[in-house]
Structures are given as C-alpha cells and as structure tokens.
Motif scaffolding. Structure first.
Motif, PDB file in Angstrom:
ATOM      1  N   TYR B  74       0.773  -1.321  -0.096  1.00  0.00           N
ATOM      2  CA  TYR B  74       0.050  -0.105   0.018  1.00  0.00           C
ATOM      3  C   TYR B  74       0.850   1.273   0.005  1.00  0.00           C
ATOM      4  O   TYR B  74       0.487   2.257  -0.594  1.00  0.00           O
ATOM      5  N   ILE B  75       2.188   1.185   0.664  1.00  0.00           N
ATOM      6  CA  ILE B  75       2.839   2.372   0.749  1.00  0.00           C
ATOM      7  C   ILE B  75       3.429   2.413  -0.762  1.00  0.00           C
ATOM      8  O   ILE B  75       3.602   3.633  -1.070  1.00  0.00           O
ATOM      9  N   ARG B  76       3.871   1.528  -1.286  1.00  0.00           N
ATOM     10  CA  ARG B  76       4.510   1.485  -2.552  1.00  0.00           C
ATOM     11  C   ARG B  76       3.480   2.159  -3.703  1.00  0.00           C
ATOM     12  O   ARG B  76       3.983   2.867  -4.467  1.00  0.00           O
ATOM     13  N   ILE B  77       2.124   1.792  -3.284  1.00  0.00           N
ATOM     14  CA  ILE B  77       0.964   2.321  -4.480  1.00  0.00           C
ATOM     15  C   ILE B  77       0.976   3.853  -4.152  1.00  0.00           C
ATOM     16  O   ILE B  77       0.955   4.708  -4.962  1.00  0.00           O
ATOM     17  N   TRP B  78       1.072   4.318  -2.678  1.00  0.00           N
ATOM     18  CA  TRP B  78       0.955   5.679  -2.375  1.00  0.00           C
ATOM     19  C   TRP B  78       1.932   6.458  -3.166  1.00  0.00           C
ATOM     20  O   TRP B  78       1.933   7.576  -3.455  1.00  0.00           O
ATOM     21  N   ARG B  79       3.320   5.909  -2.798  1.00  0.00           N
ATOM     22  CA  ARG B  79       4.489   6.719  -3.322  1.00  0.00           C
ATOM     23  C   ARG B  79       4.519   6.656  -4.984  1.00  0.00           C
ATOM     24  O   ARG B  79       5.202   7.264  -5.367  1.00  0.00           O
TER      25      ARG B  79
END
Lengths: 500, 323
Positions: B74-79
């Motif tokens: 999810y953090i990868r998607i956000w970034r």
C-alpha cells in the motif's frame, strides 16, 4: 295378356332371387365336416449298423514363445510458441524427437513408449506466459515448456521448472558439448543450468536498398553501409540525419525515415546497449541502470519522433500486420529495426515466398553505435526448452529435448524461421550452409547482448518501457522520464538495482 | 390450588412460544441459507483473501517462500508516480462512459425506439444488442481496424471526404475510442431497462398529457423521466460499479496506452501487476493491494448511491394501495 304374363314371370324370378338371399333370422344348418390329420407314431426298432471310421493320429507340438510385456504408453505434453508462424518447428522438432525416442526405446527392448501432445501458440507472449504460470500453480503445467531465457529466474525461484544441470551433464558428450558456449550464459541462474537453448537470433537494423537506389545511391555505397556500421563509422544519429534528409528531399514521407518495433519488446534495449548501457552486474547479479545511457536512450527516441520527425507521433501501438505489410515492401520506410526471424516471416507471409525481392530491395546491418567510439550492437533472445516441476516423467521429457537438439532438426527450424544456429555442427549442415541469409547474418552474434536472468527483470522492464513509451508519446520530457525511472526503481526494487 | 392451575396453563404457552420463535428463525434460514453460502464463498471470502494476499510479497518468484510485509504494498502504491494518473483515468473512464453512453445514449435509444412503430423499435434494439453478443476480441479487432491509420482505417476513409488528415485514431484519440467502444456495448443494458420502464408507464398519463397539449419534449420531461427515475438510478449505480471493475475492451484496444498510462484504469493496472507480465514475474501481492483499494472505492460508491439516491425508499412498500 302378354304384359300380365311378363309381369308375373318377372315377379316370380325376383321372388326366387330374393329367396336365395341369406335369411335375416338365424337358422339351424346341419353340416358334416371331414378332418384329415397326420399323426406321427414313434416305433422303436433295433437296426444293425456297420461304421467304418478312419483314425487320425494328432501330434501336438508345443513351441515356447516368450510372452511380450504389455506396452506402457506414457503421455507427455509440451507447449511452444512462435508467435511468428514460420517457427512451428519448435513444436514439430519435439514431435520428431519423441518418434526417435520411441525407436530408441524399441531398439533397447523397452516396453515404454511416449506419446507427446505438443502445441504451438501464435498469440501474445504475455498471455502465453500467464497461461503457464496459472497452469503451474494449479499443478497442470506441461512437461516441456518453451519460453524466453529470462523466465529461467522467476520460474526457477518459483519452483515451476527444475534445474537441468545434471541432465545436461549426462548427455554432454552425446549432445551438449556442441552448443555454442556463449549461449549457456542465457540459461544459467544461481549456479544451475535450468534450460536448453532452442534457438537464437540477432536483431538487425534493416534498410531499404530500393529507396536508397531511387535516391541516387550506387550499389557500392549501399553495400558498404553494413560495413560502415560494423566499423563504428555510421552511428545512430547519422542514421537519423540521413533519414531526415531523405524525408526533406521527398524520398520518403515524413514519419517514414525510421521505424522502431511497434509494440513492447526487447528490441528497444539494443539502442540502450548501443549507448553503453548495461543491465546486470556480473559480480552480484543485481540489475543495473547506466544513467548516462538511459538518458541518451530516451533522448534518441524523443529525437526520432519530435526533433527529426522520422518516426510518427502515436506510432507505438500500431498493429503488427500493418507494420509488416509496410516495411516488407521496402518502398516506404527507409530504416527499421526487427529480428532475423522477420526475414522468413516477410518472405512467407507478405511476399508470397519471393525471397529474391528482399535480397533486391532490403539490406540489414548491426544496430549502429550510439556515438563515435562506442560499439555497434544487437540483441539476442534465445528461446529455451524447460522441464516443468509438475512433470511426472522429467527423464523422458529431457530425453525428448535432447533428441530435438540436433543439427538436422535445429537447422530445419533455423532455415524455415530465420533463426540462428545454437549448435556448432549446424554451421556445417548442408541446409544451414545453403541459406544465404543465415550465413550473412551469422557475424552479428559476435556483437550480441542478452537480457538479464533476474526475477526482478519483469518489474525493471515495466518501468523502463513505461518511461520510453511516455517519451515517444510526448507525455514526458526526457528529464521527467529519467526521474521517473529512478523514483519507480527505488520504490519498487530498492537496492536490487544499481544506478551507475 | 390456584397456584397449580396457573402453572399448568403457563407451561404449554411457553413451549409454543419457543417453537414459534425457532420456526421464525429456521424458515428464513432455510430459504436464505444457500444464497448466504454463495455470497460468503464467492463475494466475501475473495475479498478477505485479496486483503490477506495484499499484505504479502507474493509473486511468481517468491511463491514458494511468501513473506508477510504488512502495508508495504500500500505504501508503494501511495508513493508511485503512476497512482494518481491511473486513479484520474479511472474517474474519466467511468464518468464519461456512464454519462454519455451507459445512461445518456441508453436513454435516448429507449425514448426513440418507444416513439417509433413498435416493429422498427424492436428491430433497432435487436440490432443494437449485436456488439454485446459479439466476442470481445472480435469486437476489439473491428475497432482496431476501424480506427487504423490510412490506408487501412474506415474512419480515415470517411473523414478524408471532409478534408480531415488521416491518422491512427487509436493513438491520436485513445480515450474517445475506448469510451465509444465500451459505451456502444454498455448502452444496450440501459436501453433494455429504460424501454421496459417506459412501456410500463400507464398510457392514461401520456394521453392526459396529449389532451393537455403537451409537446413530445414536455411529455418526456414532465411525464416519462420522472416516472422512470428509479430505473435510471438503478442503471447509474449498477453501471458505475460494473465500469469500475471492467477493463477487457481497454486491454484489447490500447492495453492501457499509448504513452504514459494514457488509458490505464485501476482494474486494468491491478490485472497487469497481478496477472500479466511480459517477462514472467507477476506480483500477486502488489496486484492484490490494488484490487483491495478498488473494493474500497466500490463500497464507498455503493454507500454514496444508497444514501444519496435513497434506495431504501425505492424498495419500501408503497404508501398507497394501487389497484
């Protein structure tokens, strides 16, 4: 009086007739019936009978025949792909190898026979690989799978395929010592050999002799071009300049000076290599991005679309059929890059078998160096046979692969599909030697590069491709694209990729 | 004495009540049970599995050694620099297809085909259903050739008459092609729903409007549209959720391109990352995280529609008795 007499006579006759008719009321009739019936009567009587009988002496000879054990038929499956249609020998060679294996088994007196069900796919690479991945997860993968060498790493890590090092060693003298040594690198991962090369190729820069001739170039000038490229005297930007000049002078229309591949694929990376790019660190196996080469690679593609206008805007996504029909006639596009297998495809599918037309009108050369001082290049993408871990008979599957790896079978595939030899003995095979195109393209292998065997190559490729297609579509500047590549690589792959 | 009598009367009463209560529970359970099991197995469980997978690093390469990575995906998607672009694309795709085709065009078609002789109206609707029963791949190939660059594309051959410069329309106007190709198929659903809704309007209303001197437009505006309000809301809600999850025509037409994710929508991106990778290593964990976010978007959209359009009123019992 006579009339009265006649009338009485008629009435009398009528009365007689009526009297002869059946009576409407029941009447008792006595009738005598005689019945004749045959009655059989059995009479027992002793009769003297003399019987003459010839007695035969029957001699039974017992011959001992060894009872043959029942044949055990083992069914194996294999999936192969072109997608180019002339590459169907990828499947047919396996089928032929299975026949040869059965003959060997028969000669050895074995009761085992193999029945190979092999398919040949002409669809999309992505769908084909997806099908295998899903089948492998469901435990239904075929015994033999043909795919690109770069799948060795992810599929090996996933356990979808088995290492073949020991098998290869077992048949080393018989078969595998003949494989061109450089090709082994493409199937090695984590110290194992996971596959057997099936074919390889080069990806040349094609050019239209016809258009250059029409432009006023002499035959000597045209024929000298490949050598100039090989010597590093004609660079990628020389090519764009020439293409632009041809457009300006009306030899070709705007946007027809240089055509890349129309869709995603490894072809774009030979330009990256031509600018000094690297993809994998030989020491650590980590993926590598050479920032300077990355920028020049993106800039070159930006320039061909927007600066020189030698490639049309919105070109990426053009249908393959349109691309083939246009370039194969050699009368519209001046330079285009493709694969050696395209030569066979154009001959068979687009020129009704008229290879002479190609020799007359199409030339091919290495991908020119990006800049003076750098080396010309090309890219090879060996396709390889692998044995799936779902196979219940990996020994037999590998034996089939081994028997398909012969000079005669590989040569017939190479000649028919425009792929290069994988066996050293193929260079002396009559069919291979007689093929002018393969002979003339053979030198390109010396300049070749491979894509890396890394489980993260798929993600690496996605990021580079996204940046490149964005630049070619005008959606990103080169600077933005370089920054995008760095950010995305960092976000997705972290320290698995090295920036140089 | 009295006490004994009371006890004798209460016991059977309590027994009946308990049985009645049980029956009240078992009968609905018997009828709704199969549906509940299906919903649980095919709707609820996949969502739970998707969320669980999204918390791992599952990919082809790691399938034999899956690790829990928490919210990393999810953090990868956000970034990711692609996320907002793809989200924007999703809203463009759903919004335009829904407005101009799945509801807009569907309504126009329904109104036209109910205002012309029935024979022609039925024939026209049947004709319009053809793309829906055509295999998606064939339909997409037709569009590819339809919009191809000169000298191949029919669109170019037609537009050349008006002096429009030929081009590859799929590359030049990808959104137009994607929305139109989806919309022409999608409009048929609304067309059928709206047609049946218009047909069910009591003819007295329309006659009364005619007697009152209402024009065709006034009849549509003041009689027909208000009376088919609920079918319109149903089609809007249903098609929104349907479009959020659909990507097959985009995959076949542009595959999310051209250029920088020009037509890549969220569901297609989840498919690309979770199931389709050119070089073999698909990322199930990352793709599952994308899919989980899509589920959340779908749930939010559903709640908004339920609240804003007051669906509970639609399914409530009528307040007046209709003979």
């Amino acid at each position: 009086m006579k009339r009265w007499l006649l009338l009485v006579t008629v009435l009398l006759l009528a009365s007689l007739v009526l009297a002869a008719c059946p009576q409407p009321t029941p009447q008792v009739v006595k009738e005598t019936v005689v019945v004749t019936k045959e009655v059989e009567k059995v009479v027992t009587k002793e009769v003297e009978k003399v019987v003459t009988k010839e007695v035969e002496k029957v001699v039974t000879k017992v011959v001992e025949v060894e009872k043959k054990p029942e044949l055990q038929v083992i069914k194996l499956t294999a999936w192969t792909i072109g997608p180019d249609e002339p590459s169907f020998y990828r499947r047919d060679n396996l089928i032929e190898a299975a026949k040869r294996l059965n003959k060997d088994l028969e000669a050895l007196g074995s009761n085992v026979r193999v029945e190979l069900e092999a398919t040949f796919d002409t669809g999309d690479w992505g769908d084909y690989k997806q099908k295998f991945i899903l089948a492998a997860q469901a435990g239904n993968a075929p015994d033999i799978i043909l795919s690109g060498h770069e799948d060795v790493a992810p599929w090996g890590d996933a356990g979808y395929i088995i290492p073949l090092t020991d098998y290869i060693q077992q048949y080393w003298e018989e078969t595998y010592q003949d494989i061109i040594p450089a090709l082994w690198k493409s199937v090695e991962y984590k110290g194992e050999r996971w596959a057997v090369p099936q074919d390889t190729e080069a990806r040349p820069m094609y050019f239209s002799k016809k258009l250059l001739r029409d432009w006023g170039w002499s035959e000597d000038q045209i024929n000298a071009l490949p050598q100039q490229v090989r010597a590093g005297e004609f660079t990628l930007y020389d090519m764009l300049e020439l293409a632009k000049k041809a457009q300006d002078e009306g030899v070709v229309e705007e946007g027809y000076g240089y055509w890349t591949r129309p869709k995603k694929g490894g072809d774009f990376y030979h330009i990256y290599f031509a600018f000094g790019g690297e993809m994998q660190d030989p020491e650590t196996g980590k993926l590598v991005v050479v920032k300077d080469a990355l920028r020049k690679w993106l800039q070159f593609h930006y320039d061909t679309v927007f600066t020189y206008k030698t490639t049309p805007e919105g070109f990426i996504g053009t249908d393959w059929k349109i691309w083939h029909e246009t370039v194969s006639k050699a009368d519209k596009v001046l330079f285009w890059n493709g694969g050696t297998w395209h030569w066979a495809e154009w001959t068979q599918k687009y020129l009704d078998g008229n290879e002479d037309y190609l020799w007359e009108n199409v030339g091919f050369m290495l991908i020119p160096a990006g800049e003076p001082g750098l080396s010309p290049t090309t890219l090879s993408h060996p396709l390889v046979y692998m044995v799936s871990s779902n196979s219940k008979n990996p020994d037999l599957a590998f034996r089939i692969i081994t028997l398909a790896t012969t000079a005669d079978l590989n040569s017939r595939h190479a000649v028919n599909s425009g792929h290069l030899a994988i066996l050293q003995s193929q260079f002396n095979h009559p069919a291979y030697k007689a093929n002018k195109f393969l002979q003339e393209a053979a030198y390109m292998v010396e300049y070749t590069n491979f894509q890396p065997n890394s489980p993260d190559y798929g993600e690496y490729d996605r990021i580079l491709w996204t940046a490149l297609s964005a630049v070619m579509a005008g959606d990103m500047s080169v600077d933005d694209a370089v920054a995008f590549v760095e950010d995305e690589m960092q976000n997705s792959l972290g320290d698995k990729v090295i920036f140089k | 004495m009295t006490q004994q009598t009371v006890t004798a009367q209460v016991t059977p009463h309590m027994d009946v009540s308990w049985r009645a209560r049980l029956r009240r529970f078992t009968t609905p359970a018997f009828f709704t049970g199969p549906a509940f099991v299906l919903v649980f197995l095919f709707f609820f469980l996949p969502v739970i599995l998707t969320i669980l997978i999204s918390l791992t690093d599952m990919s082809v390469a790691t399938i034999s050694d899956i690790k829990f990575v928490g919210l990393k995906n999810y953090i990868r998607i956000w970034r990711s620099r692609t996320t907002w672009k793809i989200l924007r694309n999703t809203f463009i795709y759903v919004g335009f297809t829904l407005t101009f085709f799945n509801v807009g065009l569907a309504l126009v078609l329904a109104l036209i085909t109910t205002h012309i002789p029935d024979r022609w109206g039925t024939a026209f609707r049947t004709f319009w259903l053809l793309p829906r029963i055509t295999p998606s791949v064939i339909y997409a190939i037709m569009w590819t050739w339809f919009t191809a660059d000169a000298p191949y594309g029919i669109v170019n051959q037609f537009l050349q008459i008006f002096g429009v410069e030929p081009r590859n329309w799929m590359s030049a106007q990808p959104w137009l092609v994607v929305i139109a190709a989806n919309g022409f198929v999608g409009a048929s659903f609304g067309m059928i729903i709206f047609t049946s809704a218009i047909r069910s309007i009591p003819v007295d209303f329309l006659r009364a409007a005619l007697v009152d001197g209402a024009s065709t437009w006034q009849r549509i505006r003041y009689v027909i549209l208000p009376m088919i309000r609920w079918p319109i809301l149903f089609v809007v809600s249903y098609q929104t959720l349907s479009l959020l999850a659909s990507f097959e025509y985009i995959l076949l037409l542009t595959d999310g391109g051209p250029g920088f994710y020009t037509t890549e929508v969220w569901s297609l991106h989840a498919y690309h990352r979770a199931l389709s990778n050119y070089f073999g290593n698909v990322q199930f964990g990352y793709g599952a995280a994308l899919a989980a976010i899509l589920v959340v978007i779908g749930v939010i959209a559903s709640v908004i529609y339920l609240r804003v359009f007051r669906f509970n009123e639609m399914v409530a019992e009528p307040k007046i008795e209709v003979i």
